[in-house]
Scaffold this active site. Structure first.
Site, PDB file in Angstrom:
ATOM      1  N   TYR A 202       5.439  44.856  15.395  1.00 26.70           N
ATOM      2  CA  TYR A 202       6.772  45.183  14.898  1.00 26.70           C
ATOM      3  C   TYR A 202       7.218  46.605  15.220  1.00 26.70           C
ATOM      4  CZ  TYR A 202       7.342  40.868  12.244  1.00 26.70           C
ATOM      5  OH  TYR A 202       7.506  39.547  11.878  1.00 26.70           O
TER       6      TYR A 202
ATOM      7  N   ASP B 258      -5.659  30.890  12.966  1.00 24.44           N
ATOM      8  CA  ASP B 258      -5.358  29.474  13.220  1.00 24.44           C
ATOM      9  C   ASP B 258      -6.110  28.586  12.229  1.00 24.44           C
ATOM     10  OD1 ASP B 258      -7.705  30.344  14.487  1.00 24.44           O
ATOM     11  OD2 ASP B 258      -7.450  29.091  16.267  1.00 24.44           O
TER      12      ASP B 258
ATOM     13  N   ASP C  11       5.580  32.104   5.430  1.00 25.08           N
ATOM     14  CA  ASP C  11       6.507  30.959   5.461  1.00 25.08           C
ATOM     15  C   ASP C  11       5.733  29.659   5.260  1.00 25.08           C
ATOM     16  OD1 ASP C  11       8.642  32.697   6.035  1.00 25.08           O
ATOM     17  OD2 ASP C  11       9.495  31.355   7.536  1.00 25.08           O
TER      18      ASP C  11
ATOM     19  N   LYS D 206      -7.261  37.494  14.544  1.00 26.63           N
ATOM     20  CA  LYS D 206      -7.528  36.659  15.711  1.00 26.63           C
ATOM     21  C   LYS D 206      -8.545  37.411  16.561  1.00 26.63           C
ATOM     22  CE  LYS D 206      -6.929  33.067  18.230  1.00 26.63           C
ATOM     23  NZ  LYS D 206      -7.503  31.759  17.842  1.00 26.63           N
TER      24      LYS D 206
ATOM     25  N   ASP E  55       3.714  37.414   8.431  1.00 22.61           N
ATOM     26  CA  ASP E  55       5.048  36.815   8.475  1.00 22.61           C
ATOM     27  C   ASP E  55       4.928  35.293   8.579  1.00 22.61           C
ATOM     28  OD1 ASP E  55       7.880  36.695   8.755  1.00 22.61           O
ATOM     29  OD2 ASP E  55       7.631  36.493  10.916  1.00 22.61           O
TER      30      ASP E  55
HETATM   31  C1  IPM Z   1      10.726  38.461   7.055  1.00 18.62           C
HETATM   32  C2  IPM Z   1      11.582  38.278   8.282  1.00 18.62           C
HETATM   33  C3  IPM Z   1      11.575  39.532   9.129  1.00 18.62           C
HETATM   34  C4  IPM Z   1      10.146  39.801   9.550  1.00 18.62           C
HETATM   35  C5  IPM Z   1      12.510  39.481  10.364  1.00 18.62           C
HETATM   36  C6  IPM Z   1      13.949  39.224   9.950  1.00 18.62           C
HETATM   37  C7  IPM Z   1      12.422  40.714  11.206  1.00 18.62           C
HETATM   38  O1  IPM Z   1      11.161  37.164   8.994  1.00 18.62           O
HETATM   39  O2  IPM Z   1      10.984  39.379   6.260  1.00 18.62           O
HETATM   40  O3  IPM Z   1       9.792  37.676   6.856  1.00 18.62           O
HETATM   41  O4  IPM Z   1       9.657  39.224  10.518  1.00 18.62           O
HETATM   42  O5  IPM Z   1       9.480  40.589   8.872  1.00 18.62           O
HETATM   43 MN    MN Z   2       9.642  35.977   7.989  1.00 20.77          MN
END
Ligand code: IPM
Ligand code: MN
Ligand code: NAD
Length: 352
Positions: A136, A220, A248, A187, A244
């Site tokens: 990042y 993974d 999710d 990884k 990240d």
């Molecule tokens: C999050 C988002 C951000 C990230 C993006 C929008 C840059 O996906 O906060 O999870 O990857 O950190």
């Molecule tokens: Mn995200």
């Protein structure tokens, strides 16, 4: 008096933040907690008008002048590459050195998980995502752009300093919450330089916590195992990109992005709170955005302000609304964003 900066942002950001603000307004009355809100209009509209996402000086003020920053979401199809979102979101994380991205995932109601045969207590984990390094940082570039020989380099930056502080935060959290194992995810089999450093630092820091078991898993395998047997995991520490992605995935196991909250922290310095989800352009303006992630995010803010009872009350009210199916469509309910916020507010008085 606690001062809170609100950055509603783009898409569903303002829609869900309005509900979080409602909840905070009511909780401040119930719990006698004076809150003062300032609204920061930064986002795509402003970027398209002025060419600026957020200035360094504005970020400095946000860090220095507020007890907490509450952000909706950033991202707009009218801004190709979402330059403004990077400036604001990554600007805040990097410039304010918010090295802990804390992403709790808890199953609030059995009916919300796509997994078979798991109980609520089987899914209760926290991801400690390193938030100031990794891929990042934006180091790299493109070469021979627009030609068939074009190349792109995106460097993955891992420092001992950066790894050490996020790993220590994870172990301290485990110790303070009676968790007996911390899981590192990397990884290291394919990326041996970065992975090797993460594993050495993980072991060194972990030795300071002899009662806590250490385990290092390839990302993974962990992605697979989170689905297979989530109850094994309580505290996961990982780099920026893997954090990240895993957050999710873990969020969906507990009902989806409509419920996932996060905090960006540097203890003793600034703190930024945001739902894990984005601006969801596909549902913006439809009234279908689930505000519960933003509301649970405001509970994290209350906890950060030292107001545990208030945070517990908000979480209990959210649980109550879910239990009564007073939710948006993503959770199977039939309410709008605002009606869901109202359902939580109504429950605040009785919840404790
Ligand atoms: C999050 C988002 C951000 C990230 C993006 C929008 C840059 O996906 O906060 O999870 O990857 O950190
Ligand atoms: Mn995200
Ligand atoms: P997203 O999280 O915005 O949406 C993914 C999917 O989840 C969509 O189908 C969306 O409708 C659904 N969803 C998300 N939040 C929801 C909610 N509260 N209620 C109901 N459904 C919800 O991810 P994306 O589509 O990959 O990204 C859209 C934009 O948001 C992009 O510009 C991205 O960069 C940005 N983004 C910003 C943040 C942030 O500001 N913290 C986080 C992630 C993505």
């Amino acid at each position: 008096m606690a001062r809170i900066a609100l950055i509603p942002g783009d898409g569903i950001g303002p829609e869900v933040l309005a509900e979080a603000e409602k909840v905070l307004g009511r909780i401040s009355e119930i719990e006698d907690l004076p809150l003062e809100f300032d609204r920061w209009p930064h986002g795509a509209d402003r970027y398209l008008e002025t060419g600026s996402g957020m200035e360094e000086e504005e970020i400095r003020r946000l860090g220095a002048e507020y007890d907490g920053i509450l952000l909706g979401a950033l991202g707009d199809p009218r801004v190709p590459g979402n330059e403004h979102a990077r400036q604001i979101l990554l600007g805040l994380r990097f410039q304010l050195d918010l090295y802990i991205n804390l992403r709790p995932v808890r199953l609030l109601d059995r009916r919300l998980t796509p997994l078979r045969d798991i109980r609520e207590e089987d899914l209760d984990l926290v991801i400690f995502r390193e938030n100031t390094e990794g891929v990042y940082v934006g180091m790299g570039g493109v070469f021979r752009k627009g030609t068939p020989q074009e190349m792109a380099i995106q460097e993955d930056v891992n420092t001992r300093f950066g790894i050490e502080r996020i790993v220590r935060a994870a172990f301290e959290h485990a110790r303070d919450h009676d968790v007996d194992r911390v899981t590192l995810s990397d990884k290291a089999n394919a990326m041996e330089h970065a992975g090797g450093l993460w594993r050495r630092v993980f072991q060194e820091v972990g030795e300071e916590f002899p009662d806590i078991e250490r385990e290092a898993l390839y990302v993974d395998m962990l992605a697979m195992d989170l689905v297979r047997r989530p109850s094994r995991y309580r505290v996961i520490v990982t780099g920026n990109l893997f954090g990240d992605i895993l957050s999710d995935l873990a969020a969906q196991l507990a009902g989806g992005l409509g419920l996932a909250a996060s905090a960006n922290l540097h203890p003793g310095k600034a703190a930024l709170f945001e739902p894990v989800h984005g601006s969801a352009p596909d549902i913006a303006g439809s009234g279908n955005a689930n505000p519960l992630a933003a509301i649970l995010t405001s509970a994290l803010l209350l906890r950060h302000l030292g107001r545990r009872a208030a945070a517990d009350r908000v979480e209990a009210a959210v649980r109550g609304a879910i239990g009564a199916n007073e939710t948006t469509a993503d959770l199977g309910g039939a309410l709008t964003t605002a009606e869901t916020g109202d359902a939580v507010v109504r429950r605040l008085d009785s919840a404790a």
